[in-house]
Design a protein around this motif. Sequence first.
Motif, PDB file in Angstrom:
ATOM      1  N   THR A  75      83.657  46.583  80.361  1.00 49.54           N
ATOM      2  CA  THR A  75      82.568  46.498  79.399  1.00 49.54           C
ATOM      3  C   THR A  75      83.144  46.419  77.999  1.00 49.54           C
ATOM      4  O   THR A  75      84.282  46.823  77.767  1.00 49.54           O
ATOM      5  N   VAL A 130      76.409  46.640  85.312  1.00 49.26           N
ATOM      6  CA  VAL A 130      76.299  47.938  85.973  1.00 49.26           C
ATOM      7  C   VAL A 130      74.921  48.123  86.621  1.00 49.26           C
ATOM      8  O   VAL A 130      74.795  48.770  87.662  1.00 49.26           O
ATOM      9  N   THR A 131      73.883  47.537  86.032  1.00 47.63           N
ATOM     10  CA  THR A 131      72.548  47.711  86.616  1.00 47.63           C
ATOM     11  C   THR A 131      72.516  47.152  88.035  1.00 47.63           C
ATOM     12  O   THR A 131      71.897  47.739  88.930  1.00 47.63           O
ATOM     13  N   VAL A 148      65.128  48.528  81.351  1.00 49.78           N
ATOM     14  CA  VAL A 148      66.497  48.988  81.080  1.00 49.78           C
ATOM     15  C   VAL A 148      67.261  47.992  80.224  1.00 49.78           C
ATOM     16  O   VAL A 148      66.987  46.793  80.265  1.00 49.78           O
ATOM     17  N   THR A 168      64.238  53.463  81.150  1.00 50.50           N
ATOM     18  CA  THR A 168      65.402  54.226  81.596  1.00 50.50           C
ATOM     19  C   THR A 168      66.606  53.978  80.693  1.00 50.50           C
ATOM     20  O   THR A 168      67.084  52.863  80.588  1.00 50.50           O
ATOM     21  N   TRP A 169      67.103  55.030  80.065  1.00 51.15           N
ATOM     22  CA  TRP A 169      68.314  54.890  79.244  1.00 51.15           C
ATOM     23  C   TRP A 169      69.535  55.324  80.048  1.00 51.15           C
ATOM     24  O   TRP A 169      69.549  56.406  80.637  1.00 51.15           O
ATOM     25  N   TRP A 170      70.537  54.491  80.047  1.00 50.26           N
ATOM     26  CA  TRP A 170      71.831  54.833  80.633  1.00 50.26           C
ATOM     27  C   TRP A 170      72.814  53.750  80.244  1.00 50.26           C
ATOM     28  O   TRP A 170      72.464  52.817  79.525  1.00 50.26           O
ATOM     29  N   GLU A 225      78.999  53.442  81.421  1.00 49.08           N
ATOM     30  CA  GLU A 225      79.782  54.678  81.493  1.00 49.08           C
ATOM     31  C   GLU A 225      79.048  55.803  82.212  1.00 49.08           C
ATOM     32  O   GLU A 225      79.683  56.650  82.843  1.00 49.08           O
ATOM     33  N   ASP A 229      75.104  55.623  70.763  1.00 50.59           N
ATOM     34  CA  ASP A 229      73.747  55.215  70.406  1.00 50.59           C
ATOM     35  C   ASP A 229      73.144  56.160  69.372  1.00 50.59           C
ATOM     36  O   ASP A 229      73.371  57.369  69.422  1.00 50.59           O
ATOM     37  N   ARG A 262      72.858  50.831  69.229  1.00 46.44           N
ATOM     38  CA  ARG A 262      74.243  51.222  68.970  1.00 46.44           C
ATOM     39  C   ARG A 262      74.477  51.583  67.501  1.00 46.44           C
ATOM     40  O   ARG A 262      73.941  50.942  66.602  1.00 46.44           O
TER      41      ARG A 262
END
Length: 656
Positions: free
Chosen positions: A266, A313-314, A389, A415-417, A420, A503, A518
């Motif tokens: 990433t 990643v999703t 997301v 959904t926050w993620w 990492e 963030d 960010r």
Amino acid sequence: MSDEGLSNMLHEERTFAPSEEFAAQANGTAELFDRAQEDREGFWAEQARKYVQWETDFDQVLDWSDAPFAKWFVDGRLNACVNAVDRHVEAGNGDRVAIHWVGEPEDDTRDITYAELHEQVQRAANALADLGVGEGDTVMIYLPMVPESAIAMLACARLGAPHSVVFGGFSSDALRSRIEDADSKVVITADGGYRRGKPSGLKSVVDGALEGETPVENVLVVQRTGQDVEWTEGRDRWWHEALEAADATHEAQAFDSEHPLFILYTSGTTGKPKGIVHTTGGYLLQTAYTSHVVHDIHPDTDVYWCTADVGWVTGHSYIVYGPMTLGATQVMYEGTPDTPHQGRFWEIVQDKKVTVLYTAPTAIRTFMKWGKEIPEKFDLSSLKLLGSVGEPINPEAWMWYREVIGGGRCPIVDTWWQTETGGIMISPIPGVTETRPGSAQHPIPGINAVVVDDSGKPVEKGSGGYLVVTDPWPSMLRGIWGDPERYKETYWSRFEDMYFAGDGAKLDEDGNIWVLGRVDDVMNVSGHRMSTAEIESALVSHPKVAEAAVVGAADETTGQAICAFVILRGDATEEADEDGEGEGLVAELRQHVAKEIGAIAKPRQIMVVPELPKTRSGKIMRRLLKDVAENREVGDVTTLADSSVMDLITKGMKED
Ligand code: 6R9
């Protein structure tokens, strides 16, 4: 986001209580919050035994003695592929469809049951083992959205061989640097994939990445489009032939809970992408748990659809590992939302009777632009839950999603993620949380995250700061491949004993978290992370460019758009002048970035400027360039070494 936009968001007061009907069937409960609060590790131990099948039970939940390097479910042993596939067959659910695959060309579909998946992953594991792949060997995967991408990942997991999936939009150069960093012996790719009605080449990109010296010994090629490909005898093998030749059964071995499951590269704040490392037990647990309580998947009745690509990643967490560990039925779609028509997504929802849809704000804003008449032509009554997301979702898009797609009836989970964090961290729990348009709201049960000020103290309600996670969590990254120092420095040094996500966030008067985006030099373009430094270094690698600065400018559809400012080398400046507006050169530079990184990194705009604004210590002031890119009055220039520089730049812009 502009200050005005921010204050509008924080005055958002609409809330939507869960319907009784939804709450009655929901997997999530208010008790989960209480239990996690009372004994966090005990809570995770219970979830780990509920969601994951362990070959050997663990002795200790968390070992944090070598922080920030975590060990979860110490001495537990398991196989991720057995969890995602074999056990559903053993439980008698082999006939359940695992993947309703929908190709981009219409009527090109395939349904794959768990039993079929079981056979495929066993054959693929044997085929890989025949090529010498074993525990700890990394395998590079560069595939389109075909079922083979999930099969390849699961086959690697079965062998304890960490996979490294690279999104199909990346270039040969980007692929080559990831292959070298991970030192992979095997690449799995396809001849090509369908994109907007046309077959695009993937094998050719891999061929380019392997020119010259390379650690790669074998390439397995999935036949998808049937297009012509170049062939290197002895190195290249067709996937279908290798699987056919391989044994149909493969006995899976259990691996340590902390065995690396995958690496995923990433963008960070430097020019070099980071190989984020995830391990097995904790990752599998958190992705399965969140698929259950956040996406509310009921494996025997739901049809779930996550529209992400497995290259991000999703796709890893919410196409492959989470839903499959639950034994869910899902849709996998190969193409773009507008091929062959702008109603394609809604046609798929209607045909496959999708109940849970997980997509990105950039897609929702695009659908809004196309108009509600398009989704209104389809029967979307099967939907019961909607997820979002990748970037902040503005309240307007959230409301549109709720009304037009969800018929005012489906809860929305924002959904926050991150790559990492491995799994969802902050989100409403549907059926429990009263949702608020635009806010991801609160950490899920078991996760502790807060908004802090510059000194690391939690902020008051109504104030902003930085988003941090205060305690380790099961699916957290275990490090950066080959660079433990960078891991500590990037995530654990800004605030003491806290994970810094990069963030910015605000707490509203009701204590809801609003993730704003960010605060570092990472841009978010259509939910894809792009580093300003990486694109700058691609630009300056062009012989005509002396210096470059890249900023993310606000964009209505894509969230942010890449805007580059470049200073040319002496002779190139003359050439650009002769060329009139320098259009030829700009096109050449955009193409160069596509070659260095990939088409997704092409700047929307490249502006040739005589100077860049810098502080006395030589730091480029991106804030000022952002003002220009967003057509705003340029802000405070007093810290510039030469304040007349901005006049030169804005003058040049106006003349354009
Ligand atoms: C899963 C994923 C992570 C970055 C993250 C943040 C942004 C993701 C968000 C969100 C606001 C949300 N982000 N989800 N911002 N609200 N619900 O996207 O991972 O590609 O690593 O990006 O995306 O800025 O830091 P990744």
